[in-house]
Design an enzyme around this catalytic site. Structure first.
Site, PDB file in Angstrom:
ATOM      1  N   LYS A   1      40.371  27.482  43.984  1.00 19.00           N
ATOM      2  CA  LYS A   1      41.437  28.291  43.368  1.00 19.00           C
ATOM      3  C   LYS A   1      41.295  29.744  43.812  1.00 19.00           C
ATOM      4  O   LYS A   1      40.255  30.133  44.341  1.00 19.00           O
ATOM      5  CB  LYS A   1      41.374  28.145  41.849  1.00 19.00           C
ATOM      6  CG  LYS A   1      40.071  28.628  41.234  1.00 19.00           C
ATOM      7  CD  LYS A   1      39.954  28.242  39.763  1.00 19.00           C
ATOM      8  CE  LYS A   1      38.613  28.688  39.205  1.00 19.00           C
ATOM      9  NZ  LYS A   1      38.433  28.238  37.805  1.00 19.00           N
TER      10      LYS A   1
ATOM     11  N   TYR B   1      36.463  62.769  41.477  1.00 15.43           N
ATOM     12  CA  TYR B   1      37.343  63.124  40.359  1.00 15.43           C
ATOM     13  C   TYR B   1      36.536  63.399  39.095  1.00 15.43           C
ATOM     14  O   TYR B   1      35.550  62.710  38.809  1.00 15.43           O
ATOM     15  CB  TYR B   1      38.331  61.991  40.080  1.00 15.43           C
ATOM     16  CG  TYR B   1      39.465  61.954  41.077  1.00 15.43           C
ATOM     17  CD1 TYR B   1      40.427  62.961  41.112  1.00 15.43           C
ATOM     18  CD2 TYR B   1      39.574  60.909  41.988  1.00 15.43           C
ATOM     19  CE1 TYR B   1      41.466  62.920  42.026  1.00 15.43           C
ATOM     20  CE2 TYR B   1      40.612  60.867  42.906  1.00 15.43           C
ATOM     21  CZ  TYR B   1      41.557  61.878  42.923  1.00 15.43           C
ATOM     22  OH  TYR B   1      42.573  61.841  43.822  1.00 15.43           O
TER      23      TYR B   1
HETATM   24  C1  LIG Z   1      36.958  27.717  38.045  1.00 12.12           C
HETATM   25  C2  LIG Z   1      36.574  26.431  37.451  1.00 12.12           C
HETATM   26  C3  LIG Z   1      35.434  25.746  37.910  1.00 12.12           C
HETATM   27  C4  LIG Z   1      34.472  26.336  38.936  1.00 12.12           C
HETATM   28  O1  LIG Z   1      33.616  27.222  38.258  1.00 12.12           O
HETATM   29  P1  LIG Z   1      32.432  28.042  38.977  1.00 12.12           P
HETATM   30  O2  LIG Z   1      31.749  28.721  37.865  1.00 12.12           O
HETATM   31  O3  LIG Z   1      33.074  28.992  39.924  1.00 12.12           O
HETATM   32  O4  LIG Z   1      31.583  27.057  39.685  1.00 12.12           O
HETATM   33  C5  LIG Z   1      35.180  24.497  37.376  1.00 12.12           C
HETATM   34  N1  LIG Z   1      35.967  23.967  36.412  1.00 12.12           N
HETATM   35  C6  LIG Z   1      37.043  24.616  35.925  1.00 12.12           C
HETATM   36  C7  LIG Z   1      37.865  23.980  34.870  1.00 12.12           C
HETATM   37  C8  LIG Z   1      37.382  25.865  36.424  1.00 12.12           C
HETATM   38  O5  LIG Z   1      38.442  26.511  35.929  1.00 12.12           O
END
Ligand SMILES: *Cc1c(COP(=O)(O)O)cnc(C)c1O
Length: 383
Positions: A51, A273
């Site tokens: 993702k 800043y």
């Molecule tokens: C993003 C996600 C993962 C992967 O998690 P990591 O901590 O990056 O390994 C697994 N399961 C679900 C439901 C997620 O949303």
């Protein structure tokens, strides 16, 4: 591709000397490392979580390294289509499931797996049977309470899902949980016991484990049918007390820039800043072209580690949109053009920068902005 520390410019372009380097071979290595944490025989299958465009690395860039995964996991059905367009033929798991009845129109490719988080999604499926029957995974709200069924509602959802499977509307029905505290040594015991009790006696595959659960609770992960690591594939540690190197992971993204200016400031002078940093003595300050508009966290404070010409030094004052200031005290030989590593190489893990900035590695990796060119290790650079 020049060595990591050499000045780099995308071919044929006059560009800022800021770029990210993505190393697909590191992703392949990390996938093998995750597999090695699981038993050699009868191990669960592995969804590679891709993702957020493979956690900011670019799905197209890392997909060749994920050929050995059993499936890809994405957020939305549109991303599942992207996986297909890039040539992925295996299973695709969609964490976000269906957001509207219209999403059922996107269920047109084989081997889709949908996470189901509320009953309305099952009704949408029943009313608009898809051309390709998706497998579905019922998500338990677990101890994270983001999406999914409560313990009270789970069994009714399962009965409805089974009825849909019997009618041929959906394929196999599985059980999915996601832990809130898998990064802690005792973080999954209670959550897993509750989930296992809930699904006791129900048929169907089980999936519970993200990166932290696979690496930190491997024995439990090994009793499931599918694991779902993301972060560790990209070479970052999910644990506060163990670095990626200790876990045998290799960083898949590094961020590089250069010193583009040097300011000699007097004692008492402000840098950046609001004068958030005041020079205690006369000092040399390097200006690095990388700022929050590139995805570097604006809230990183003075002291956040930065590597200049191979030497570890620190950020000074506020990060601004396009640049930041660094202490050249430990690197008196640094001149204009000196190479700078912001994270991911030269012994500077992204999770260490994230920790200094009060955030996590995944936020930095997914937050790299579109204006930063990406060089693929071992291939010609592309913008
Ligand atoms: C993003 C996600 C993962 C992967 O998690 P990591 O901590 O990056 O390994 C697994 N399961 C679900 C439901 C997620 O949303």
């Amino acid at each position: 591709m020049p060595p990591v520390n050499a000045p780099y410019r995308p071919e044929g372009l006059l560009a800022r000397p800021l770029y990210a380097r993505v190393d697909a071979a590191a992703v392949a290595h990390n996938l093998a490392r995750l597999r090695a944490a699981l038993p050699a025989t009868g191990a669960p299958r592995l969804w590679a979580t891709v993702k957020a465009d493979a956690y900011g690395h670019g799905l197209a860039r890392v997909l060749p390294a994920l050929r050995g995964a059993d499936g890809l996991a994405v957020l939305h059905l549109d991303e599942a289509r992207t996986c297909r367009r890039l040539g992925w033929k295996g299973p695709v798991l969609v964490y976000g499931g269906l957001y509207s009845p219209a999403d059922t129109l996107l269920l047109d490719t084989p081997q889709l797996h949908l996470v189901i988080t509320h009953l309305t999604q099952l009704h949408w499926l029943a009313q608009a049977p898809a051309a390709e029957r998706p497998a579905i995974w019922l998500r338990f709200a677990g101890d994270i309470h983001h999406t999914g069924f409560s313990a009270e509602d789970y069994h009714a959802a399962f009965e409805l899902a089974r009825a849909l499977a019997a009618r041929g509307v959906v394929g196999e029905v599985g059980h999915l949980n996601h832990y809130a505290r898998a990064d802690e040594a005792d973080g999954v015991d209670h959550a897993d016991a509750r989930f296992r009790a809930l699904i006791d006696g129900l048929p169907g595959p089980v999936s519970t484990s993200n990166s932290a659960a696979v690496l930190g609770h491997a024995a439990r992960a090994a009793t499931t049918q599918w694991v779902r690591p993301g972060l560790a594939l990209y070479g970052a540690s999910p644990f506060a007390d163990r670095g990626a190197a200790q876990l045998g992971l290799l960083p898949a993204m590094s961020l590089h820039s250069q010193v583009v200016g040097i300011q000699r400031v007097q004692a008492g002078a402000g840098v950046g800043y609001s004068g958030a940093f005041l020079a205690p003595t006369g000092m040399d300050v390097g200006i690095v072209t990388c700022g929050y508009a590139d995805g570097y966290p604006r809230h990183a404070p003075t002291g956040t580690p930065v590597v200049v010409a191979g030497v570890r030094t620190r950020l000074l004052g506020r990060v601004s949109m396009d640049m930041m200031a660094v202490d050249l005290g430990p690197v008196p030989h640094a001149a204009i053009g000196a190479p700078v590593t912001l994270w991911g190489a030269d012994g500077l893990p992204v999770e260490e920068v994230a920790m200094a900035a009060g955030t996590i590695a995944a936020q930095l990796l997914t937050g790299l902005s579109a204006r930063v060119p990406v060089a693929l290790a071992g291939a010609s650079p592309a913008r």
